[in-house]
Structures are given as C-alpha cells and as structure tokens.
Design an enzyme around this catalytic site. Structure first.
Site, mmCIF file in Angstrom:
data_model
loop_
_atom_site.group_PDB
_atom_site.id
_atom_site.type_symbol
_atom_site.label_atom_id
_atom_site.label_comp_id
_atom_site.label_asym_id
_atom_site.label_seq_id
_atom_site.Cartn_x
_atom_site.Cartn_y
_atom_site.Cartn_z
ATOM 1 N N HIS A 260 23.906 18.908 36.279
ATOM 2 C CA HIS A 260 24.090 20.177 36.072
ATOM 3 C C HIS A 260 22.999 20.838 35.413
ATOM 4 O O HIS A 260 22.863 21.879 36.070
ATOM 5 C CB HIS A 260 25.650 20.434 36.144
ATOM 6 N N HIS B 277 31.030 15.559 31.052
ATOM 7 C CA HIS B 277 29.968 15.239 29.643
ATOM 8 C C HIS B 277 30.290 14.630 28.809
ATOM 9 O O HIS B 277 31.523 15.463 27.974
ATOM 10 C CB HIS B 277 28.870 15.731 30.509
#
Length: 275
Positions: free
Chosen positions: A198, A240
């Site tokens: 992303h 993440h």
C-alpha cells in the site's frame, strides 16, 4: 628334668636359622598385608612416576589450551560487531514503535472505534480497485494523450505488484504479531510484511498524478495527504512495521522514476494506441 624355657633356649641356640626364617616370613606378611606400603612401593617405581608425570603434563596442557581459548570466546560474545549492534537496536526500536502506533489493530485497542475508517483507507490504496478503475478509464478514453497517461498508469500498477511480490518473497518477513488477518483480497505473498504494498502504491500513484494530471491546489494537497494517511494506516492497523512502510514509500518513489524511464508512447507501442 630341665625346664621348658631352658630347652627352648637350647633349641634356638642349636638352630639359629629358624629364628631368621620366622622373622623374614613375619616381615613379608606384614608388608604384603599393608595397602599403604604397597601403594608407596608402587608409587616409588620409575614406571609409575613416568605415567603420573605424563598424565599431569597432559592435564596441564589441556588447561592451558582452555585458558587460551576462553578469552577469545568471551571476546566474541562481549564484543560483537558495530553493524550487529546497530541492526539489533534498529529492530528493537522498530518493533516497539510499531506496537505503540498500532492503536487500531484490534477492536479492543485504544483507538479500536476508528478501525472501520482505517479499513476504508486501506481499501482506497488496494491494487484491485486501482487496476479496475484504470482499465475502465482506458476503455472510456477517446484521446491519444489521455490514453497514453492512463496506459502508463496501468503499467505502473502492474509493475508495482510484480516488484513488491518479488521483494516480499525474498525477504519473507512476518507481519506483526498484533496484526489481525482480515484484509481485503489477499494473495499468498500477502502473509509477508516487507515492504508495504500500500505504501509503494500510494507513493507511486500520488507522484504520478501530481506530475501528469492538471489538478487544482486543494486537490494536490488532498493527493499528498491521501498518500501519507494510507501509509500511516498500515502501522495503525497493525499490518506492517514502521520500517516496512518507510521502505515501501521510498520504493514507490523509485518505481515512478523507473516508469518515467520506461514510458510507453505511441512511437514505442503504436498498436496499443490504435485500439
């Protein structure tokens, strides 16, 4: 009649060897039955002294070798390389900071109520909506200039998927332990964390739009804010670590430079622009 004492003395005087033999027999029996004397006698032998000297010297040599080896091992343990210390410290800070920022990782987290909003931001940076929207715009475009820009955006999105998948497959870093795997449309490599796809996509698309689309100033600010919010949401949702997002953002900027170098134009691929 002579007394027994006189007769015993007369016998001893007559056979003095009996007394000597009896004394030697008594001495041998006493020495053989005394273990201390046997040990002393064995230890006094030259062969025993030689064996004991050899065993003592071998033991002392082994101790000296151990004393010479131990300081080297201690130095290896107590004096690691500067690079190892730096990497370990960076990893510890990365894990701590990622867990601290992950305030939307669970419903019971401190910002758990904002988790649905963060998931909408997550979908806005997903690859499938962007590829589908780009294909639709390419189908509806009726100008060569617009088709050229949209075609290169599609090429950038596909290249992003390939490069991120390769890096994730090589590094194979697991996602944070506080992550909840409820992401939209995941693939096999999405179980890995490094880098953030992303973040790469947000950085690349935002830079692409700012350089190839004519946008008003407020819209340009919104595009930059969108890229930052998408990257930050990856850590807030616990998807993440911080280093995954930072490297992904940097990788996205590099991917845009690669797209500029490999730019598709009507001169390079004329068949695509005649459709």
């Amino acid at each position: 009649m002579p007394s027994p004492r006189v007769s015993r003395a007369a016998n001893n005087a007559a056979n003095p060897m009996n007394k000597i033999e009896f004394m030697s027999l008594l001495t041998n029996r006493t020495n053989s039955s005394d273990p201390v004397s046997v040990r002393h006698r064995a230890s006094d032998s030259p062969v025993h002294r030689k064996d004991s000297f050899n065993s003592t010297s071998s033991t002392s040599s082994q101790q000296q070798q151990q004393q010479q080896q131990l300081p080297e091992e201690d130095c290896m343990k107590l004096n690691p390389s500067f690079l190892g210390i730096a990497l370990s410290s960076l990893l510890a800070v990365d894990l701590w900071l990622s867990k601290t920022i992950g305030v939307c990782a669970r419903e019971g987290s401190s910002w758990g109520s904002a988790r649905p909003l963060m998931k909408l931001v997550e979908i806005s940076g997903h690859g499938i909506p962007w590829i589908a929207g780009t294909l639709y715009c390419l189908y509806k475009s009726d100008s060569n200039a617009g088709r050229e820009v949209i075609l290169n955006l599609l090429f950038a999105l596909l290249l992003d998927l390939v490069l991120v998948g390769i890096v994730k497959g090589i590094v194979k870093r697991r996602r944070p332990i506080h992550n909840r795997m409820d992401m939209f449309a995941t693939f096999s490599v999405d179980k890995y964390s490094f880098p953030s796809g992303h973040a790469t996509r947000a950085a690349m698309v935002s830079r692409f739009m700012l350089n190839h689309l004519v946008l008003a100033v407020p819209v340009r600010i919104l595009v930059m804010l969108w890229a930052i919010v998408v990257s930050l949401s990856r850590v807030m949702l616990g998807r993440h670590n911080v280093t995954d997002v930072l490297f992904g953002f940097f990788m996205g900027h590099m991917q845009y430079s690669l797209i500029e170098y490999l730019w598709l134009s009507p001169s390079t691929l004329p068949a695509l622009f005649r459709m």
